[in-house]
Each structure stands twice: as structure tokens, then as C-alpha cells.
Write an enzyme that holds these catalytic residues in place. Structure first.
Site, PDB file in Angstrom:
ATOM      1  CG  ASP A 160      -9.646  -0.241   3.509  1.00  0.00           C
ATOM      2  OD1 ASP A 160      -8.679   0.018   4.248  1.00  0.00           O
ATOM      3  OD2 ASP A 160      -9.582  -0.257   2.274  1.00  0.00           O
TER       4      ASP A 160
ATOM      5  CG  ASP B 290      -4.524  -4.787  10.425  1.00  0.00           C
ATOM      6  OD1 ASP B 290      -4.522  -5.487   9.389  1.00  0.00           O
ATOM      7  OD2 ASP B 290      -3.483  -4.402  10.995  1.00  0.00           O
TER       8      ASP B 290
ATOM      9  CE1 TYR C 163       1.155  -5.657  -4.793  1.00  0.00           C
ATOM     10  CE2 TYR C 163       2.074  -6.022  -6.981  1.00  0.00           C
ATOM     11  CZ  TYR C 163       0.997  -5.715  -6.171  1.00  0.00           C
ATOM     12  OH  TYR C 163      -0.216  -5.475  -6.735  1.00  0.00           O
TER      13      TYR C 163
ATOM     14  CE  LYS D 135      -1.634  -8.203  -5.088  1.00  0.00           C
ATOM     15  NZ  LYS D 135      -3.056  -8.196  -4.688  1.00  0.00           N
TER      16      LYS D 135
ATOM     17  CB  THR E 283      -4.826   3.351  -7.811  1.00  0.00           C
ATOM     18  OG1 THR E 283      -3.490   2.836  -7.622  1.00  0.00           O
ATOM     19  CG2 THR E 283      -5.609   2.436  -8.726  1.00  0.00           C
TER      20      THR E 283
END
Length: 258
Positions: free
Chosen positions: A52, A72, A163, A167, A198
């Protein structure tokens, strides 16, 4: 949202497959879903590299007795560097979980150019390039790749169309790689989470009207947490799913069938 949804419940599922002696990369490992996946794989015996850009990956790595790889993933040299570091640390690579993802909420025609490019880079290109870097090691170990897609991969959801497009690309990449890499012994599957509690979804699910509308379409009557997704990822990564490739498993409590 009830208080029981505020914190992930510990997994109660029996380990679907033993992962002892295997090494796994989990990208987006400091996030709500990524960190749950790291914990689930570790609980089944895997050594986990928590990848991460966020320094919180160190805490997750410590929690799972693994190690953090910070950086990154959109940087040109990052995918190869990550794979090389993990193999140098452990001597092996058996599982790649592409869980890193970002979301931008806006009308599709209004998205800024830099936001579009960032979505593509994080959600799709990084997973593709990590796969390229990992293939020779996964081939040697007859390994497994699990990509985290979304219910918006194959349906239009207003406000997150860009988005969803990234995906959808990752979903098609999953299927194509399953065909191409299958002869090398590599299985490639995807998990499509529904509404998961989340930090990324907290604001939207905190809207009472939106929350109630979502809940009205979930036959199992609750939102998911990271552990619900992580147990399915663990199954796909394990030998219990040894004859499963090219699959896309929804983890949505039945939302997609209503």
C-alpha cells in the site's frame, strides 16, 4: 446502520484450504477489504506482503506477522519492484490479490481528467502490471490470482460510472487471463463485493435514505464487512478451489438478484 455493522466481525468460517508455506501479495492492504484479506490469508498459514502507499500497511503487516511493502503502484517501476522485493524476502510467490482501488463520485461527463487517469492507473493498470511481473513466479508454483472487482463491473450505477468502467476492465482482464494463463497452471478469479462497511463507503452508507434503500434489496438482511469478502478470497486462493478459474463470485448478500 446498526452498531453491529461498525466493526468487522471475526471470521467464523473453517479455513477452506491450507495456505501454509505460501506467500501472498495483497495490494490495498491497509484498506477495509484489503486488511481483512491479509488477516484471513495469514490465519490460514500464508506469509503476507501487505502492499500500500499508506503507512498504515505497517500496522496491518505487524498484525498478521507479515511485512509491508510501501509505495504507489502507479509509479512506472513499482509493480516489478514490489514483486522482486517479496520474492527476495520469502523466496517465493504463490498468491496475488489485487485489492487496491479508489473511487470518485461524480457524473461521468464531469470527471476531471486527472481523476479519470488516476482511476485507470490504480484500479486497472496496476493490477495488470503486477500480474505481468508476477507471472513467472506464479507459473513455477501453479499459483493463483484473485482480483477484487465490484457489482458495478457489469451494471450501470449513476455517480460512479468511471469507477465501474475500470472495474469492468478488471473483470474482463480476469476472464482473459484465466484463458491465457490456465495452461501454465495459474488460476485467475474475481470477487465482486456488494455494499461493504469500509472507510470508503462510510459517508454514502451513513445517509439514512440510501442505507435503507440498499438494505431493502439485500435478502440476507445486513451489510457486509471485510471478513465476508476475505473468506471468499481465501477459498479462491486455496487448493479447495483448484478447479475454479475465470469465475466471478458475488459477495453481496443477494443484492444482485433482487
Amino acid at each position: 446502520m446498526t452498531s453491529s455493522q461498525d466493526a468487522p466481525r471475526p471470521s467464523t468460517a473453517s479455513p477452506p484450504g491450507e495456505l501454509s508455506g505460501r506467500t501472498a501479495i495483497v495490494t490495498g492492504g491497509s484498506g477495509g477489504i484489503g486488511s481483512a484479506i491479509a488477516r484471513a490469508l495469514s490465519a490460514r498459514g500464508a506469509t503476507v506482503a501487505v502492499v500500500d502507499a499508506d503507512d498504515r500497511a505497517r500496522a496491518v503487516a505487524a498484525d498478521v506477522a507479515g511485512f509491508a511493502v510501501l509505495g504507489d503502484l502507479t509509479a512506472a517501476d513499482a509493480p516489478q519492484r514490489v514483486v522482486d522485493q517479496v520474492v527476495a524476502e520469502t523466496g517465493s510467490l504463490d498468491v496475488l490479490v489485487n485489492a487496491a482501488g479508489i473511487q470518485v463520485r461524480t457524473a461521468a461527463v464531469d470527471i476531471a481528467a486527472q481523476d479519470w487517469e488516476r482511476l485507470l492507473s490504480v484500479n486497472l493498470t496496476a493490477a495488470y502490471r503486477l500480474t505481468q511481473a508476477a507471472v513467472k513466479f506464479l507459473t513455477a508454483n501453479r499459483g493463483s490470482i484473485v482480483n477484487i472487482v465490484s457489482l458495478s463491473s457489469d451494471r450501470a450505477v449513476a455517480g460512479i460510472v468511471p469507477y465501474g468502467a475500470t472495474k469492468a476492465g478488471l473483470l474482463q482482464l480476469t476472464k482473459g487471463l484465466a484463458v491465457e494463463l490456465g495452461p501454465q497452471g495459474i488460476r485467475v478469479n474475481a470477487v465482486a463485493p456488494g455494499y461493504v462497511v469500509t472507510p470508503m463507503t462510510a459517508e454514502k452508507l451513513g445517509d439514512p435514505e440510501f442505507h435503507d434503500r440498499v438494505m431493502s434489496r439485500i435478502p440476507l438482511g445486513r451489510l457486509a464487512d471485510g471478513g465476508d469478502v476475505a473468506d471468499v478470497v481465501s477459498f479462491l486462493a486455496s487448493d479447495a478451489a483448484r478447479y475454479v478459474t475465470g469465475a466471478v463470485l458475488p459477495v453481496d448478500g443477494g443484492y444482485s438478484i433482487t
